[in-house]
Enzyme design. Structure first.
Site, PDB file in Angstrom:
ATOM      1  N   GLU A  67       0.833  -1.203   0.000  1.00  0.00           N
ATOM      2  CA  GLU A  67       0.000   0.000   0.000  1.00  0.00           C
ATOM      3  C   GLU A  67       0.871   1.258   0.000  1.00  0.00           C
ATOM      4  OE1 GLU A  67      -3.643  -0.093   2.135  1.00  0.00           O
ATOM      5  OE2 GLU A  67      -3.345   1.927   2.948  1.00  0.00           O
TER       6      GLU A  67
ATOM      7  N   GLY B 244     -14.452   6.739   4.522  1.00  0.00           N
ATOM      8  CA  GLY B 244     -13.678   7.963   4.663  1.00  0.00           C
ATOM      9  C   GLY B 244     -14.042   8.666   5.943  1.00  0.00           C
ATOM     10  N   ASP B 245     -13.185   9.603   6.319  1.00  0.00           N
ATOM     11  CA  ASP B 245     -13.440  10.309   7.567  1.00  0.00           C
ATOM     12  C   ASP B 245     -14.357  11.489   7.321  1.00  0.00           C
ATOM     13  OD1 ASP B 245     -11.785   8.675   9.161  1.00  0.00           O
ATOM     14  OD2 ASP B 245     -10.066   9.625   8.184  1.00  0.00           O
TER      15      ASP B 245
ATOM     16  N   PRO C  42     -13.468   1.544  15.396  1.00  0.00           N
ATOM     17  CA  PRO C  42     -13.549   2.328  16.637  1.00  0.00           C
ATOM     18  C   PRO C  42     -14.913   2.963  16.863  1.00  0.00           C
ATOM     19  CG  PRO C  42     -12.051   3.342  15.022  1.00  0.00           C
ATOM     20  CD  PRO C  42     -12.362   1.966  14.539  1.00  0.00           C
TER      21      PRO C  42
ATOM     22  N   ASP D 232     -19.823  -4.698  14.278  1.00  0.00           N
ATOM     23  CA  ASP D 232     -18.908  -4.376  13.189  1.00  0.00           C
ATOM     24  C   ASP D 232     -18.752  -5.563  12.234  1.00  0.00           C
ATOM     25  OD1 ASP D 232     -17.240  -2.362  12.033  1.00  0.00           O
ATOM     26  OD2 ASP D 232     -15.556  -3.699  12.500  1.00  0.00           O
TER      27      ASP D 232
ATOM     28  N   ASN E 187      18.891   5.971 -21.897  1.00  0.00           N
ATOM     29  CA  ASN E 187      18.883   4.839 -20.957  1.00  0.00           C
ATOM     30  C   ASN E 187      18.947   5.396 -19.547  1.00  0.00           C
ATOM     31  OD1 ASN E 187      19.593   2.409 -22.888  1.00  0.00           O
ATOM     32  ND2 ASN E 187      21.030   4.046 -23.386  1.00  0.00           N
TER      33      ASN E 187
ATOM     34  N   ALA F 168      21.852  -3.041 -19.019  1.00  0.00           N
ATOM     35  CA  ALA F 168      21.116  -4.283 -18.750  1.00  0.00           C
ATOM     36  C   ALA F 168      22.089  -5.459 -18.726  1.00  0.00           C
ATOM     37  CB  ALA F 168      20.067  -4.504 -19.834  1.00  0.00           C
TER      38      ALA F 168
ATOM     39  N   GLN G  53      21.401  -5.840 -28.754  1.00  0.00           N
ATOM     40  CA  GLN G  53      21.181  -7.147 -28.137  1.00  0.00           C
ATOM     41  C   GLN G  53      22.054  -8.165 -28.854  1.00  0.00           C
ATOM     42  OE1 GLN G  53      16.942  -8.101 -28.486  1.00  0.00           O
ATOM     43  NE2 GLN G  53      17.234  -9.089 -30.458  1.00  0.00           N
TER      44      GLN G  53
ATOM     45  N   THR H 102      13.374 -10.973 -31.831  1.00  0.00           N
ATOM     46  CA  THR H 102      13.300 -11.767 -30.597  1.00  0.00           C
ATOM     47  C   THR H 102      12.094 -12.677 -30.729  1.00  0.00           C
ATOM     48  OG1 THR H 102      14.125  -9.887 -29.318  1.00  0.00           O
ATOM     49  CG2 THR H 102      13.116 -11.676 -28.074  1.00  0.00           C
TER      50      THR H 102
END
Lengths: 663, 663
Positions: A65, A160-161, A204, A212, A458, A463, A487, A564
């Site tokens: 988070e 929300g508050d 609370p 609750d 870059n 890499a 590459q 590739t």
């Protein structure tokens, strides 16, 4: 002699595989004939399906988070943190919603835009928090519509508050999270996955713990898919809560929210906000060391690790949610110690995928943006369809303009002063530019003793794959072949190879050697003579262009060249990277502009340094070379050698050299 | 230090390649993003473009004229001849139009259907002749519409012979070929390429040679794209005619029609019809040997070769058109001696392409129909889009029914008596069926001393590629693993490889090993035990099904598995063959039905032979196996070995063997 085989399913054409998972076939239903083989099932699943899959397989997961930053610089740093912490393989991240901070706006610090960046540019499954109190239905619907448009698929529905001390319920308004859950399901049907908050000790403001729990059950019944809990300090708190939830019929996943204590003040602030009580045994440890941040963090890590171990060992917890406080060190350490940080995450494709649902099938990109994937995503964000299977005919690929080189998710992580130290406070000649490139490749410090850890093309150090070419790259950069992308050729390495591997295990990956660089027109003249020699004619595709778009190429019919590709068990072929001559013309505008926007503008106007960069911008050519003979030794270095040799010859010899050239 | 590079084109994004041909980019304009890389430019060109390309490159070409057969058997033979003579690489073939033979009908011997078969099933660029006199505008338009619908793209516009001795011009009718040319251009715009006839000695009915030249010029002005001439006996005749044409402003290609003298009678008949005079020197040679067919043919070949050499040496003739009289030997010999018969034509794809315009982009097929490409084309003829790039999601590929196993273009080339000799006048056991398969693979004669040159699933002898597997195939067929399709694994052979190569030169081709066979349910039980052992579990994809559709598979998510692919310079990847689990269920119906339709029905009802085949049909399983580890040694033979070993074990050991199996 005829015996019945041991297991047969009486199958119709549509359901007769007894292997593999069913989720893949579900998502392939709505794809067209030319669909992406399902390499990575998670890419096609919604969050709740991913959770279910992890639960079923017993793979433990984690999520992270974050809160939105206060400043634009903070946003740049947070995006870098997303990239770094994304490497550990979180199942999702979530971004909190601060009603006071204009969370739904287009500001680069808004919750909406940070979540958008995480999904689209960092490729992270993301939950956007959203609160509902003190907002009108229209405002909320507007936010949700915007979130959907941006590719967000998950909402954490919160109350929300309330503003002010006293708070009155509004009739027909959004008074509780459950109202928001109902609203989302009503207006957006099943589009969003919805998460709600659970309070292991009870909210609370709730009348009681039991009341609750009933509120929580209501939120789930209204359509929430899973629960993330408020922080707690003891594993028993969570486990009891979980059993109580199950006892009253809550069956959805419940994810424990883990708060690693990272400092005395952040703990106090959190406790104040959440109205939780810190257990005595923790207080007793912390109080004596409250001014020693490192000691508190170490203690916090220990505490979190042991609590998480207890949770995981309980067998009831498939995943852990971390309140990071936007910090990296403590959470990463806990995850590593728990063994759920993926040290070597398997890349599903060789480039960074975006998590926007409309890009789910995207599996081909031009190689040019390899080091600037966010720029590529930005410039193609308006596309409705994304190439899959083949790049195909892209005569009008409609790349968006990249006028603003200071878009925060494209901005260099390094401030101006650092860039000047790396790229030279003062340039004296083109050769001093060659030195910067050479130092970037070699990793050696420059004349002033500073390491060059990025270039305008870059933003990250070399890499691992490019490291394979280090010696040769260093050599050619020293000679003014200013490489920005390359590459090596790969002739069938296992898809699990730690450096060049990608895709599911059991496959084989391949590459054609690629080299892209800026160089002077003098070098181009010699290079072209070399390239037109018989031995390179069929083998090497080249495309050379200057800032004015004057160009020379031998790629036939403007067709893309796959450079590739991967072969996997039971799958069609995947070719994620192409050299596309049409796209190259769009890329060259960006590549040339970076000289000016990122480098020249570090210096005063009219200064010699700035004029040197301007000269290079105006006169150099951008070149890409592909060696088609991937099973043989890469011939591009020999092309370079031959070019240098030719440049070393006196003019007369150069003329003779033309004998090798085609008429 | 800055010099201008030697050659730059001031390019925009849409026109800036100086290499390759322009025709490719033209045809790619109308293709979608997921388009087929242009591997074989000719596949995307119309006939007149192909002619121009050959003219520009100086590659000499030839074309072949055929007339429709009289009988259905004749049609079967003619189609085989198309396939064989198609191997030499004609630029096109043409099919004549016989108003008396109902040429536009759906009969298998009609001009329309023969031309349709040549285009769609033999992949030959084809010109359909069409005459116009004594027909109404509506009839003609109907024929042209039908031709277009069938995928025919070229018309040879002729007047045709009037009915009866006397002939009157019809006002507003079609009196001359020029009327037909105008009508085609008027009604079908530029859809068709139009060819007209030229008469090197002037049309027998023309007022004069000069008047006839003017008529020819009119036909070209009306919209004809090129001219094919009536036969002639001396090269000067043609060269003079060509110069005369050019002198009056005819600039389109003029192709000489070559008539190899193949017999006394056919020459006389032709002379009568064409009202041409055979030169004295030819008559003098032929008359004395008129009863010696071989001698006349040899003379005819000599004569044609020397005349063709003169024409080619003149530098004015890019191609030669042959009046084959539906015979093979003489024309083939002439072409080989001239060096324009392509001994080893490069395959554009591993399977036989169709020349229907809507199949132009088709580049992926399931491997199952590898030996029955005409059946595949037939069963997919109603598709509007053809897979290209990927097979993709084919959950409803809508294969047409193949109820009529006697469609003339699918019919076995061998008559019933021959099939009985090969497959056994009388079968005594399943083992006698194993013997037939074994003899087909080994090339050894069967008990009765007859070679087995075809099987119901393979109308042709073993492919060169399958020959690579001959020893192992022979071994497993002897044990009742009745193989009907297989390919070895290939890990990057040059695309020019004479056995497994395909596509343009400079590329590399790859294959996964594949094996498809019928076998008893007893063998299936053992095979499944072996396949479920750890060492094969991830490596081998299997799909096993019986005639009732009961099936067992480990292919995940019903996804197709690419088993043949190629990497080419400057191109995206081509993967022309897949093992698709959904298509396999359609193929199995066809594969099982062939036991009955082609084999069982050779015998009397209720006869033991018929009952043996019926038993196999009812009880055996059809199996396909793919070894995904193409860079390693093919493990499918080891799978077979392990299966046989298990079958040899007494039952107790079999039980122990289960230890190696997954739970």
């Amino acid at each position: 002699m005829v015996t019945e085989p041991p297991c047969v399913s009486n199958g119709s054409a549509s359901s007769r595989s007894d292997g593999g998972s069913s989720s893949g076939s579900e998502s392939s239903k709505d794809s067209s004939r030319c669909s992406t083989p399902i390499l990575d099932a998670e890419r096609h699943e919604r969050l709740r399906e991913k959770m279910r899959r992890r639960h079923d397989s017993g793979d433990k997961w984690f999520s992270l988070e974050f809160f939105p930053p206060r400043t634009a610089n903070g946003a740049v740093n947070l995006i870098s943190r997303f990239d770094r912490m994304g490497m550990g393989g979180p199942l999702f991240i979530d971004v909190t919603w601060h009603p006071a901070g204009d969370p739904g706006s287009d500001k680069e610090t808004s919750s909406m835009i940070i979540a958008n960046t995480a999904v689209n540019y960092c490729g992270l499954e993301t939950i956007l928090h959203m609160t509902c109190c003190n907002q009108t239905k229209e405002e909320i619907t507007g936010h949700l519509q915007k979130a959907k448009r941006l590719g967000l698929k998950n909402i954490m529905a919160l109350r929300g508050d309330p503003i002010g001390e006293e708070w009155e319920e509004e009739v027909d308004g959004f008074n509780y999270a459950v109202d928001l859950v109902k609203h989302i399901r009503c207006e957006f049907d099943d589009y969003f996955d919805i998460c709600v908050a659970g309070y292991p000790k009870g909210h609370p403001e709730a009348e009681s713990y039991e009341a609750d729990l009933r509120h929580l059950r209501e939120k789930v019944s209204a359509g929430a898919d899973f629960i993330i809990t408020q922080l707690f300090f003891r594993s028993e708190t969570f486990l009891t809560f979980m059993k109580d939830c199950q006892a009253i019929g809550i069956t959805c996943p419940i994810v424990p929210g883990i708060f690693p204590i990272q400092g005395y003040h952040s703990l106090r602030q959190l406790v104040k906000l959440s109205k939780l009580e810190v257990p005595q045994e923790i207080k007793e440890v912390i109080e004596p060391i409250k001014d020693n941040d490192a000691a508190i963090r170490n203690y916090g890590v220990e505490l979190a690790v042991s609590m998480c171990r207890e949770l995981l060992d309980s067998g009831m917890v498939p995943g852990l949610h971390f309140y990071t406080l936007n910090r990296e060190v403590a959470t990463t350490e806990i995850l590593k110690r728990l063994g759920i940080w993926k040290e070597d995450p398997r890349r599903p494709l060789p480039w960074a995928v975006s998590a926007h649902p409309k890009r789910r099938v995207e599996d081909v990109r031009p190689i040019f943006w390899a080091s600037r994937p966010k720029s590529y995503i930005y410039r193609t964000q308006e596309w409705d369809d994304f190439p899959n299977g083949r790049w195909g005919n892209s005569s009008s690929p409609a790349f968006g303009e990249l006028k603003d080189y200071y878009l925060f998710y494209l901005k260099s992580k390094s401030p101006r002063e650092e860039l000047l130290k790396m790229w030279g406070e003062e340039l004296t000649s083109e050769e001093s530019v060659f030195e910067v490139f050479t130092c970037y490749i070699s990793g050696e410090p420059n004349r002033e003793g500073h390491k060059v850890t990025c270039l305008p093309w870059n933003d990250d150090p070399l890499a691992a794959e490019t490291n394979l070419l280090k010696e040769q790259l260093e050599k050619v950069n020293r000679r003014g072949i200013l490489t920005i992308n390359s590459q090596p050729n790969i002739n069938g390495k296992p898809s699990t190879d730690p450096i060049v591997g990608w895709g599911p295990s059991g496959g084989y990956v391949f590459q054609k050697a690629y080299l892209e660089f800026f160089t002077s027109s003098e070098n181009i003249t010699a290079l072209l003579k070399v390239l037109k020699m018989k031995k390179y004619e069929l083998r090497v595709n080249y495309h050379i262009v200057n800032v004015r778009g004057e160009n020379i190429a031998n790629s036939p019919d403007l067709q893309p060249n796959a450079v590739t590709w991967g072969i996997f068990p039971g799958r069609e072929i995947i070719q994620p990277t192409v050299v596309d001559p049409v796209s190259f013309m769009y890329w060259k505008d960006e590549a040339f502009a970076l000289w000016i926007e990122q480098w020249a503008k570090l210096y005063e106007e009219e200064s010699p340094s700035r004029m040197i960069i301007q000269y290079i911008h105006d006169n150099y050519y951008l070149v890409n070379l592909v060696d088609n003979d991937f099973p043989l030794e890469n011939c591009l270095w020999q092309v370079m050698e031959d070019t240098f040799e030719l440049l070393n010859c006196p003019t007369e010899q150069q003329l003779n050299y033309r004998g090798g050239e085609e008429p």
